[in-house]
Design a protein around this motif. Sequence first.
Motif, PDB file in Angstrom:
ATOM      1  N   VAL A  84       0.874  -1.173   0.000  1.00  0.00           N
ATOM      2  CA  VAL A  84       0.000   0.000   0.000  1.00  0.00           C
ATOM      3  C   VAL A  84       0.909   1.220   0.000  1.00  0.00           C
ATOM      4  CG1 VAL A  84      -1.912   1.198   1.135  1.00  0.00           C
ATOM      5  CG2 VAL A  84      -1.692  -1.291   1.355  1.00  0.00           C
ATOM      6  N   SER A  85       0.779   2.038  -1.035  1.00  0.00           N
ATOM      7  CA  SER A  85       1.696   3.173  -1.174  1.00  0.00           C
ATOM      8  C   SER A  85       0.933   4.450  -1.491  1.00  0.00           C
ATOM      9  CB  SER A  85       2.720   2.899  -2.285  1.00  0.00           C
ATOM     10  OG  SER A  85       2.059   2.677  -3.526  1.00  0.00           O
ATOM     11  N   ALA A  86       1.583   5.576  -1.198  1.00  0.00           N
ATOM     12  CA  ALA A  86       1.053   6.895  -1.524  1.00  0.00           C
ATOM     13  C   ALA A  86       2.120   7.642  -2.295  1.00  0.00           C
ATOM     14  CB  ALA A  86       0.681   7.658  -0.254  1.00  0.00           C
ATOM     15  N   ARG A  87       1.784   8.021  -3.511  1.00  0.00           N
ATOM     16  CA  ARG A  87       2.747   8.696  -4.395  1.00  0.00           C
ATOM     17  C   ARG A  87       4.043   7.895  -4.513  1.00  0.00           C
ATOM     18  NH1 ARG A  87       2.427  15.261  -4.368  1.00  0.00           N
ATOM     19  NH2 ARG A  87       0.201  15.400  -4.854  1.00  0.00           N
ATOM     20  N   GLY A  88       3.908   6.575  -4.577  1.00  0.00           N
ATOM     21  CA  GLY A  88       5.058   5.699  -4.803  1.00  0.00           C
ATOM     22  C   GLY A  88       5.809   5.290  -3.559  1.00  0.00           C
ATOM     23  N   ALA A  89       5.491   5.871  -2.411  1.00  0.00           N
ATOM     24  CA  ALA A  89       6.208   5.541  -1.170  1.00  0.00           C
ATOM     25  C   ALA A  89       5.345   4.624  -0.309  1.00  0.00           C
ATOM     26  CB  ALA A  89       6.540   6.809  -0.397  1.00  0.00           C
ATOM     27  N   PRO A  90       5.920   3.544   0.232  1.00  0.00           N
ATOM     28  CA  PRO A  90       5.133   2.631   1.076  1.00  0.00           C
ATOM     29  C   PRO A  90       4.582   3.340   2.309  1.00  0.00           C
ATOM     30  CG  PRO A  90       7.234   1.659   0.449  1.00  0.00           C
ATOM     31  CD  PRO A  90       7.300   3.102   0.068  1.00  0.00           C
ATOM     32  N   ILE A  91       3.328   3.100   2.593  1.00  0.00           N
ATOM     33  CA  ILE A  91       2.696   3.664   3.785  1.00  0.00           C
ATOM     34  C   ILE A  91       3.082   2.815   4.994  1.00  0.00           C
ATOM     35  CG2 ILE A  91       0.449   4.060   4.901  1.00  0.00           C
ATOM     36  CD1 ILE A  91      -0.687   4.712   2.192  1.00  0.00           C
ATOM     37  N   ALA A  92       3.187   3.433   6.146  1.00  0.00           N
ATOM     38  CA  ALA A  92       3.511   2.708   7.378  1.00  0.00           C
ATOM     39  C   ALA A  92       2.536   1.550   7.567  1.00  0.00           C
ATOM     40  CB  ALA A  92       3.440   3.662   8.577  1.00  0.00           C
ATOM     41  N   GLY A  93       3.087   0.359   7.804  1.00  0.00           N
ATOM     42  CA  GLY A  93       2.256  -0.837   7.944  1.00  0.00           C
ATOM     43  C   GLY A  93       2.228  -1.696   6.707  1.00  0.00           C
ATOM     44  N   SER A  94       2.759  -1.176   5.595  1.00  0.00           N
ATOM     45  CA  SER A  94       2.823  -1.935   4.342  1.00  0.00           C
ATOM     46  C   SER A  94       4.138  -2.713   4.291  1.00  0.00           C
ATOM     47  CB  SER A  94       2.739  -0.987   3.159  1.00  0.00           C
ATOM     48  OG  SER A  94       2.906  -1.654   1.935  1.00  0.00           O
TER      49      SER A  94
END
Length: 220
Positions: A84-94
């Motif tokens: 699970v990412s936002a703007r290409g960066a993994p979100i905490a917990g991913s």
Amino acid sequence: AAVCAANCGIGGEAVAASLRNNRWATVCASLRDAFGNACTAAGDCVHVATIEGLADVEQPQCVGRGEYTGRVRPRACGALALSVSARGAPIAGSPLRPQIESGPTLARKSFAEGDGWSARVASGKRLAFTVHALDSAGSAASGPSAEDDRFAVHITPRAHGHRHARTLRAVPVGGGRHLVEYELVWPGSYVLSATLKGAHIRGSPLDMVATEQHDASIGG
């Protein structure tokens, strides 16, 4: 403000330790900046991808003030990993790593195979067959729901009034498989059935003929 992936969060049903196969589960994400404030920029997006296992994914959509909701549907039992990412960066917990278990066992999907599940068998010989317990997606039954599976197996003679129907034991052997072993002492016609909670599996009831051993071997 820019999205700070470390401050973002993941929620929804998909964060559970286990999920059911072939059943939709929500994936939610909260986008936050470096100060913990909700990110509401028009260009922000959340992306979910399968990196292990098999699943259908409906990408998260913004539902207001930095909150995103999507869905995943596992398509195979076993391990599943979702990034699970936002703007290409993994979100905490991913990544998320739920274990995928089968759905409820369905009799109409389950089936039996083996030399003891045949229209023609030999009498006086040890026979066996395996019942394969499957869910709606055709996956082998697994997990807590499969532990309660109890297949009722009966063999009933035809035109043998002095011999009664017998109950055969179906023994769980793992992987959604149940082993049944039996022997027919007398040649003749029989009906073999296997049910789960009163519903017949595929091919049940089965009309079968037990012959003398040398007769059964002729022509296979």
